[in-house]
Structure formats: C-alpha cells, structure tokens
Design a protein around this motif. Structure first.
Motif, PDB file in Angstrom:
ATOM      1  N   UNK A 162      -8.132  13.271   7.170  1.00  9.08           N
ATOM      2  CA  UNK A 162      -7.346  13.445   8.394  1.00  9.08           C
ATOM      3  C   UNK A 162      -6.936  12.092   8.970  1.00  9.08           C
ATOM      4  N   UNK A 163      -5.657  11.968   9.284  1.00  4.42           N
ATOM      5  CA  UNK A 163      -5.159  10.743   9.906  1.00  4.42           C
ATOM      6  C   UNK A 163      -4.878   9.611   8.947  1.00  4.42           C
ATOM      7  N   UNK A 164      -4.928   9.874   7.640  1.00 10.58           N
ATOM      8  CA  UNK A 164      -4.678   8.823   6.651  1.00 10.58           C
ATOM      9  C   UNK A 164      -3.201   8.777   6.282  1.00 10.58           C
ATOM     10  N   UNK A 165      -2.672   7.556   6.160  1.00 10.72           N
ATOM     11  CA  UNK A 165      -1.275   7.324   5.795  1.00 10.72           C
ATOM     12  C   UNK A 165      -1.261   6.396   4.587  1.00 10.72           C
ATOM     13  N   UNK A 188     -12.139   1.539  -2.962  1.00 13.74           N
ATOM     14  CA  UNK A 188     -12.417   2.576  -1.976  1.00 13.74           C
ATOM     15  C   UNK A 188     -12.176   2.017  -0.579  1.00 13.74           C
ATOM     16  N   UNK A 189     -11.491   2.808   0.256  1.00 17.84           N
ATOM     17  CA  UNK A 189     -11.266   2.480   1.653  1.00 17.84           C
ATOM     18  C   UNK A 189     -12.082   3.447   2.501  1.00 17.84           C
ATOM     19  N   UNK A 190     -13.034   2.893   3.269  1.00 17.87           N
ATOM     20  CA  UNK A 190     -13.816   3.737   4.149  1.00 17.87           C
ATOM     21  C   UNK A 190     -13.079   3.953   5.471  1.00 17.87           C
ATOM     22  N   UNK A 191     -13.618   4.818   6.311  1.00 14.49           N
ATOM     23  CA  UNK A 191     -12.907   5.341   7.480  1.00 14.49           C
ATOM     24  C   UNK A 191     -12.291   4.232   8.335  1.00 14.49           C
ATOM     25  N   UNK A 195     -10.840   7.440   2.636  1.00 14.25           N
ATOM     26  CA  UNK A 195     -11.453   8.286   3.658  1.00 14.25           C
ATOM     27  C   UNK A 195     -10.487   8.500   4.824  1.00 14.25           C
ATOM     28  N   UNK A 196     -11.018   9.060   5.917  1.00  9.62           N
ATOM     29  CA  UNK A 196     -10.184   9.435   7.051  1.00  9.62           C
ATOM     30  C   UNK A 196      -9.683   8.213   7.826  1.00  9.62           C
ATOM     31  N   UNK A 197      -8.508   8.384   8.426  1.00 10.84           N
ATOM     32  CA  UNK A 197      -7.994   7.377   9.347  1.00 10.84           C
ATOM     33  C   UNK A 197      -7.572   6.072   8.717  1.00 10.84           C
TER      34      UNK A 197
END
Length: 222
Positions: free
Chosen positions: A128-131, A165-168, A144-146
């Motif tokens: 959710x909220x990821x672009x 990997x990209x965390x929140x 992950x999110x955001x």
C-alpha cells in the motif's frame, strides 16, 4: 518444471472475476469482456508462475508446488501488474492495460504503470502506498509498503541491481545506481547517490552504510 497451483479458481473463472471487478469499478458503458482478458491470461499466468517460482516463502507454496491465491492481496497485486504489463507489451494503447493499473491502485494503493518493466522475479509485500516508476530493475526485487522509485526533474530514473529489497518508506530517486545484494532500510532516501553491492543502507539521521552479511535471496526469496 515446478507444478503451479491456482487456489480455488481456474483461468476461466479468474478471467470472469477480473472482468466483474472492472465492470464494477468502471461502469462507463465500455466493458472489458472475459474474452478480452482471456486473450492475455495464459501468458500472464505463466509469468506469474515464473515469478512465484523464485520466491520460496510459505505463502507462495502449497507443499512442493508453487501456489497463486487470487484472494491473497500481495499475490493478486502482483498478478494484476503482470496481466496489465502483458497487455501493454502487446499493445501499449490497449484499454485493458490502463484499467488493470487503475484497478490495482484502487484495491491495493499500488502505483505501477503498465509499461513499467519489473523483472522476472519480484515481490510485493503489502505494498500500500508504493510507487514504482520506470527505472531499470534487476532480478529478485522486493518492495514493501510506502516506497518510491522515481525520476528527478530531468526525467532520470535510477538503475537498480539484482537482489535488492526496499523496506517500508524507502525511496530511490533520480541519478542513482544501486548495486547487487543491497538492502535499503526503512524510511531511507537515496537521492542522486550510488550504493555499492553487498551493502545495507539506512538513515539515522544521515545516510550510513554497512556490510550486508545476509544475502537478499536468503532474506526474502529462499
């Protein structure tokens, strides 16, 4: 070839399910029929199988078999991107491609345009909220999110290596090159900066790096 299981559905029923959702959310008198979706379904499901085969996590498995559960939001978000991108690759102007992108945004808060080229193996974790913009993405990419991946004012996008990997809340923006086997910590902004391979990057409060001693494959994909 690893056996691929569609949980509680079939390709035909999945086409009908997607068509019904599109009809509900876009009641403009120009419906996308099941037949239109079915024309892209086999390729999209094969790409889903290949993607999920690279993710050896419990929710992507049913015993030794690769499993796609259309009622699992992460699974369905990944599938909708792949279906949208499959349609876009065949015909960039196909109305199905943009509507599926929009449906994914409505259902999951995920913004990934149909012509954004994600790699063969990627993973969305409650995104959710990821672009995700039109950067260059290496294989085994997890987000992950955001999170945001985007261009600068000159339209330059990042280049991202394999096993990243990209965390929140993490962001990679502009003229940035990210190496292989890199972890971007939560709420970390990479702006016009390069990150070498085998690093963990985090902000506290300024950007710092240290050695990444556990491979991203083991963190997220194995």
């Amino acid at each position: 070839m690893t056996e691929f299981v569609l949980r509680d559905t079939t390709p035909d029923r999945l086409s009908a399910y997607v068509a019904a959702q599109l009809d509900r959310f876009f009641p403009d008198g120009r419906p996308i029929t099941e037949e239109v979706i079915t024309a892209f379904m086999s390729e999209a499901l094969e790409r889903t199988r290949l993607c999920f085969s690279g993710i050896a996590k419990k929710k992507f498995r049913e015993g030794e078999r690769v499993m796609f559960n259309y009622l699992h939001p992460d699974h369905y978000a990944m599938f909708l991107y792949l279906l949208s991108n499959t349609a876009s690759r065949r015909d960039p102007a196909h109305p199905l491609a943009f509507r599926l992108f929009y449906l994914n945004k409505i259902l999951h808060g995920l913004d990934v345009y149909p012509d954004t080229a994600l790699p063969e193996v990627f993973q969305f974790m409650h995104p959710a909220g990821t672009i995700l913009g039109q950067a260059t993405y290496g294989n085994y990419f997890c987000v992950y999110q955001g999170c945001s991946v985007g261009c600068d004012e000159d339209g330059v996008f990042p280049v991202i290596g394999e096993h990243v990997v990209l965390y929140a809340g993490a962001s990679i923006i502009g003229r940035s090159t990210i190496g292989d086997n890199v972890v971007i910590g939560a709420n970390t902004m990479i702006l016009h900066q390069d990150v070498p391979s085998n690093k963990i990057v985090f902000s506290k409060p300024k950007l710092e790096t240290r050695e990444n001693r556990k491979h991203v494959l083991d963190r997220r994909f194995r």
